[in-house]
Structure formats: structure tokens, C-alpha cells
Write a protein that holds these residues in place. Structure first.
Motif, PDB file in Angstrom:
ATOM      1  N   ASP A  43     -47.104 -25.160 106.909  1.00 56.22           N
ATOM      2  CA  ASP A  43     -49.135 -24.482 107.966  1.00 56.22           C
ATOM      3  C   ASP A  43     -47.764 -23.619 108.360  1.00 56.22           C
ATOM      4  O   ASP A  43     -46.766 -23.970 109.253  1.00 56.22           O
ATOM      5  CB  ASP A  43     -49.332 -25.231 108.464  1.00 56.22           C
ATOM      6  CG  ASP A  43     -50.384 -25.116 109.415  1.00 56.22           C
ATOM      7  OD1 ASP A  43     -51.007 -23.976 109.930  1.00 56.22           O
ATOM      8  OD2 ASP A  43     -51.028 -25.708 109.870  1.00 56.22           O
ATOM      9  N   ASP A 300     -54.025 -21.348 106.982  1.00 53.11           N
ATOM     10  CA  ASP A 300     -53.345 -22.101 108.109  1.00 53.11           C
ATOM     11  C   ASP A 300     -54.628 -22.750 109.162  1.00 53.11           C
ATOM     12  O   ASP A 300     -56.036 -22.441 108.519  1.00 53.11           O
ATOM     13  CB  ASP A 300     -52.999 -21.191 109.149  1.00 53.11           C
ATOM     14  CG  ASP A 300     -51.613 -20.722 108.329  1.00 53.11           C
ATOM     15  OD1 ASP A 300     -50.884 -20.852 108.167  1.00 53.11           O
ATOM     16  OD2 ASP A 300     -50.847 -19.401 108.950  1.00 53.11           O
ATOM     17  N   PRO A 317     -53.044 -29.915 111.210  1.00 52.55           N
ATOM     18  CA  PRO A 317     -52.322 -29.519 110.246  1.00 52.55           C
ATOM     19  C   PRO A 317     -51.527 -30.477 109.231  1.00 52.55           C
ATOM     20  O   PRO A 317     -51.748 -31.199 108.594  1.00 52.55           O
ATOM     21  CB  PRO A 317     -50.347 -29.603 110.435  1.00 52.55           C
ATOM     22  CG  PRO A 317     -51.208 -29.389 111.787  1.00 52.55           C
ATOM     23  CD  PRO A 317     -51.990 -30.245 112.542  1.00 52.55           C
TER      24      PRO A 317
END
Length: 533
Positions: A43, A300, A317
């Protein structure tokens, strides 16, 4: 399940193989093997409590634990806003505001270094980038490095030159040195200043920096197709990616795209959680690829917090969004290797673990190219397309949301689209073509479903398809768990604009958002180019 158990050598990963043969029945021969290595997931866009708009509970330790322990990532950039820092990495309020670069130096980097030195996340790649408020535009995710490490010196200089930060907040000796180098000029107001920043990266970190265009359509007028072209023309090895599969997926307006839901705002929406720039078939991304530009798609988390009080924002994440980048090393990822992988385009992005690896390669009888690569063939050569894919046993879907109770749902691919577009000449600045944001040649060549693929002995689904090379083209993939015509979600296989989830009750709304997201999963590959020799 450990991510390491899901990562597989390139030679047996999910593959779409395009084979160009010299004759009608020529067998493929002398094709170089796929390179050794593995897919690493990560990420590029995360925030901790050092970003003022992140929740105070979003400590650095929490984000690292979620990314690596809970969700099995291999690498992550901590990318707080390039604004002032008001809190340290633990969320403790600072006695006075400081530049973000100083907060990175004092709190963020030392904590990561201490953890890894003690053996925690020692096998993970963790580095610090930042999210910059680009003058007259929107957010750009930037990383710049000295060798294997984030260049704090470079981040400080960038923050001084390209923000409105008060010079008195920086070290006086640094300011003196910067003024000796640049004079009194700073670049923090105009579109020309934005280009100056990219030029600065190219001059100072030509091989060790990146600048990713974040959530490109979230705010009206943020970027035009001409902006994308200008950035890429100026520094193609730095501005090579668009965050098309955006973060903030837990917001009521998926992705945080809050423009009014009117027909004239169609370009300001997400479609299956994907920004219009990438989601629109024949849209801006295809226009750029149609010039042969090496501009890639990324996803992301843009994590700030998940659920706090009456508000929800984004997943953590690795929880929902993953970028898989091919790494030639089988050991701990290195910054340089990751940068090379990102720049090469040998990567793909996915929501909700719909798939967990993807090779997409084109092979002639004597050559082979993968995502981001270019295969040169003769006109009339037959092209055999073979696709193989596999999904994990379950994803991170929880029901109720954020309860720790797994829904135990296996993601299932409904169909995969093979998309192709023609490649022509690169548009030149000042020409009418520089402002064209469409590629009329882009089309779905073939839609593959369970009726087309078979299960291999190793558990992968596979299918083949043949065509003939007649012109310069690119090929890319798009897959989903949705059927081709699902009310409110897809029409003829194309994703529809996501609508606001507006349930009044907070708990019901949070669960409805989560159900919406896991009910609409997508993956996108980066393209492979075919050029007639």
C-alpha cells in the motif's frame, strides 16, 4: 491465512499468455522462461495520527500491526500529509506545530527503525513518503530516497520549496542554504509551480522517486487529461501511476467522491469503487495507453480511520485493497526493487482479495513479455491468449463490520474481460489531441466466464483464446464478482456509478457500506503492449 502461502512464483501464477506464432500451426518454441521471483503486496497511501485529519487512535504502531500482522502485507509507505504535524506517532499532542518533514524525522522513522531493529517486521519493507497538496490541483503521493532509505533531507527541502510553510519553522541553517541555492523564490501557488516540483524531483532524484496522482477525479477541476500528459512528458520515470482504485471505501459516498449525484458529474464518480479515469472503458486511462504511455493503475487504502463515532472512512492497509508488485528477489523486499517493480508496470490491483496473484504475459515463438512490457511481432501472426487465475479460500469480509467475526465468504470471479485498444502516436503539447480524453478503439475483445474456463490440476482456472496481430495495440484485464447486468451495479458488463449509502442509523449504515463494498469486487491488470515490427 498467511500471505506468504498465497504468493507464488511467476511461472505458475495466474497468467494470461498471448502467443504469437509464425504460421497457422507453428508450435511455440524457444520462449524464455518467466523470471524467478514472487508477488509482494502493499500500500502506497496510508495515514497515521501525525496527519491532522486522521483519528488520534490511528497510531503508527496500530497501522503497522494491521498492515503486516492482521492483513499480511509485504511492504507499506507511511504517507502523511505534507502539512504541519500536531501530534507524535503515538497521538500525543505536541507543544507546538512542526513541519511534517520534522515529524517524520523525529517520530515516524525512529519508531519504525526501532521496531525492525528489535526484530518486529524485520522482513517487511516500510518507508516514509508523503501526500502533497499540489498547487491548483489535488493530492500527489511522493516518495524520494537516498539509497535504501527515505531522504529526510530531500523531504525537508521539498516542503520548504513547495508548500506555504513559514520559513521560521525550519532550521535556520537549512533555510540559509536553500536561499543560497534558490534565492527567495518558492513554488507553492500556480500550475507552473506544480510542474516545477516534478522537475525538482527529476533533477534531484531521477531514479529514486515517484509521484502518484491520488484520487484524480474526487474534486472537480483537479486534473485534466492535459495535466496527466504534461506530468508524464516532464518525468516519465517519476509520474508513471494513477491511483485509479481509490481508498476511503468505507465512506457513504464510496471513495469519498461527494459531488452531487447529477448527470453532469458523471466524471466525478467512482464505478465499482474505481475512479472514472480508469473505470471508463475508452476513457482517460485508455487515451493515455493509446499513445503508448507507460502509465499504470494502482490501488491504496488512504486509511485515516475506519469507524469513529458516527463516521466511517476507509479500510486498514491490506484489509480491502492490495497492490501486487512482482519482485525479482525472494528475500526481504528492498526499496530499489520495489521502485523498479512499480515503474515496470508488472503489477495489478484488487479489491476484497478477489484474486491474489496475476501474471499477464505475451509470448511469441522466441520472446515473452509481461505486464508493462512490449512484445514485437509481425503483422498476421496468430495470437493465442491463455488465462489462468485462482482466488483465496476467503477474504476479510466481516459481518457485522469491524466485529472480528469473519463472514467466511470465498470471493468468486464471475467474469474476466480481455480489453484491447489501438496504440497510435503520442499527442504533442499545444495540439488538439493533447486535450482528448477518450480512445474510441478500446473494446472488450472477449468476456470469459465459468463456461469458458477449466480447473487445472493445481487448482487454477484457465482458458485460451486466439486472435491475429494486425496493428499496434495494448491488452489489459478487468475482472469482477458481479454479473454483467446487476441492477444498480453493472450494465452490459460495465460498472455503474456507485450511489451514496444514506441509511440514517449509524450501525445499519456502516454494515450497508461494508456489504456494498464486498458485494462489488474488482481487479484491474496493467497492460501489455503489442507492436508490429
Amino acid at each position: 491465512m498467511s500471505l506468504k502461502k498465497l504468493l507464488i512464483p511467476s511461472a505458475i501464477a495466474i497468467a494470461l499468455v498471448v502467443v504469437a506464432c509464425g504460421g497457422d500451426n507453428d508450435p511455440v518454441s524457444s520462449v524464455p522462461p518467466l523470471p524467478a521471483g514472487r508477488w509482494i503486496a502493499g500500500d502506497l497511501h496510508t495515514h497515521t495520527t501525525q496527519s491532522a485529519d486522521a483519528d488520534v487512535s490511528q497510531t503508527l504502531d496500530k497501522i503497522l500491526s494491521k498492515a503486516f500482522t492482521s492483513y499480511g502485507l509485504d511492504w507499506m509507505a507511511v504517507s502523511n500529509h505534507l502539512r504541519v504535524s500536531t501530534r507524535d506517532e503515538k497521538g500525543t499532542l505536541l507543544p507546538a506545530q512542526i513541519p511534517m518533514s520534522l515529524g517524520m524525522e523525529r517520530y515516524e522513522l525512529p519508531r519504525v527503525q526501532a521496531l525492525q531493529a528489535a526484530g518486529t517486521y524485520a522482513d517487511k519493507l516500510i518507508f516514509s513518503g508523503f501526500e502533497w497538496d499540489m498547487p491548483t490541483h489535488d493530492h500527489i503521493g511522493i516518495g524520494l530516497f537516498d539509497g535504501a532509505n527515505t531522504s529526510v533531507k530531500g523531504v525537508k527541502e521539498f516542503e520548504y520549496l513547495f508548500t506555504t510553510r513559514d520559513p521560521a519553522m525550519f532550521d535556520a541553517a537549512d533555510v540559509t542554504a536553500w536561499k543560497a541555492k534558490y534565492g527567495e523564490t518558492r513554488y507553492n501557488k500556480s500550475a507552473a509551480d506544480a510542474l516545477q516540483a516534478i522537475s525538482w524531483l527529476k533533477t534531484n532524484y531521477p531514479d529514486s522517486s515517484y509521484a502518484v496522482i491520488n484520487h484524480p477525479s474526487r474534486n472537480k477541476g483537479s486534473y485534466s487529461i492535459a495535466d496527466f500528459r504534461a506530468f508524464n512528458d516532464l518525468a516519465p520515470d517519476i509520474v508513471f501511476a494513477i491511483e485509479g482504485m481509490v481508498g476511503n471505501q468505507m465512506e457513504p459516498d464510496r471513495g469519498g467522491y461527494t459531488a452531487a449525484y447529477t448527470d453532469d458529474n458523471a466524471l466525478l464518480r467512482v464505478y465499482g469503487g474505481v475512479d472514472y479515469v480508469v473505470a471508463k472503458l475508452g476513457g482517460p486511462w485508455d487515451a493515455l495507453l493509446g499513445e503508448g504511455r507507460r502509465i499504470w493503475n494502482l490501488t491504496d487504502s488512504d486509511t485515516h480511520f475506519k469507524i469513529v463515532g458516527r463516521n466511517s472512512s476507509g479500510y486498514l492497509p491490506g484489509e480491502y485493497a492490495k497492490n501486487y508488485v512482482f519482485n525479482s528477489s525472494t528475500g526481504k523486499p528492498a526499496t530499489r526493487d520495489l521502485l523498479l517493480g512499480l515503474r515496470s508496470g508488472k503489477m495489478f490491483s484488487v479489491y476484497g482479495d478477489l484474486i491474489n496473484a496475476l501474471d499477464f504475459n505475451l509470448a511469441s515463438k522466441d520472446d515473452r513479455k509481461e505486464m508493462g512490457g512490449e512484445l514485437k511481432v509481425a503483422s498476421g501472426d496468430k495470437v493465442t491468449i491463455t488465462m489462468r487465475f485462482k482466488s483465496p479460500a476467503k477474504n476479510n469480509y466481516e459481518k457485522p463490520v469491524d466485529s472480528g467475526t469473519a463472514a467466511n465468504v470465498k470471493p468468486v470471479v464471475d467474469h474476466v474481460d480481455l480489453i484491447a485498444g489501438d496504440v497510435g502516436t503520442k499527442a504533442q503539447p499545444g495540439s488538439a489531441a493533447y486535450n482528448v480524453a477518450t480512445n474510441a478503439s478500446t473494446r472488450v475483445v472477449k468476456r470469459f466466464t465459468a463456461a469458458d474456463w477449466k480447473v487445472d490440476a493445481d487448482g487454477y482456472y484457465s482458458v485460451t483464446f486466439e486472435t491475429t496481430a494486425t496493428r499496434n495495440q495494448y491488452f489489459r484485464l478487468r475482472g469482477t464478482n458481479l454479473g454483467t447486468d446487476v441492477a444498480g451495479l453493472t450494465a452490459n458488463g460495465e460498472p455503474l456509478a456507485d450511489q451514496r449509502t444514506s441509511t440514517t442509523d449509524d450501525t445499519q449504515r456502516f454494515n450497508a457500506i461494508n456489504d456494498r463494498n464486498y458485494g462489488s469486487l474488482w481487479f484491474y491488470s496493467n497492460p501489455v503492449f503489442v507492436t508490429l515490427r
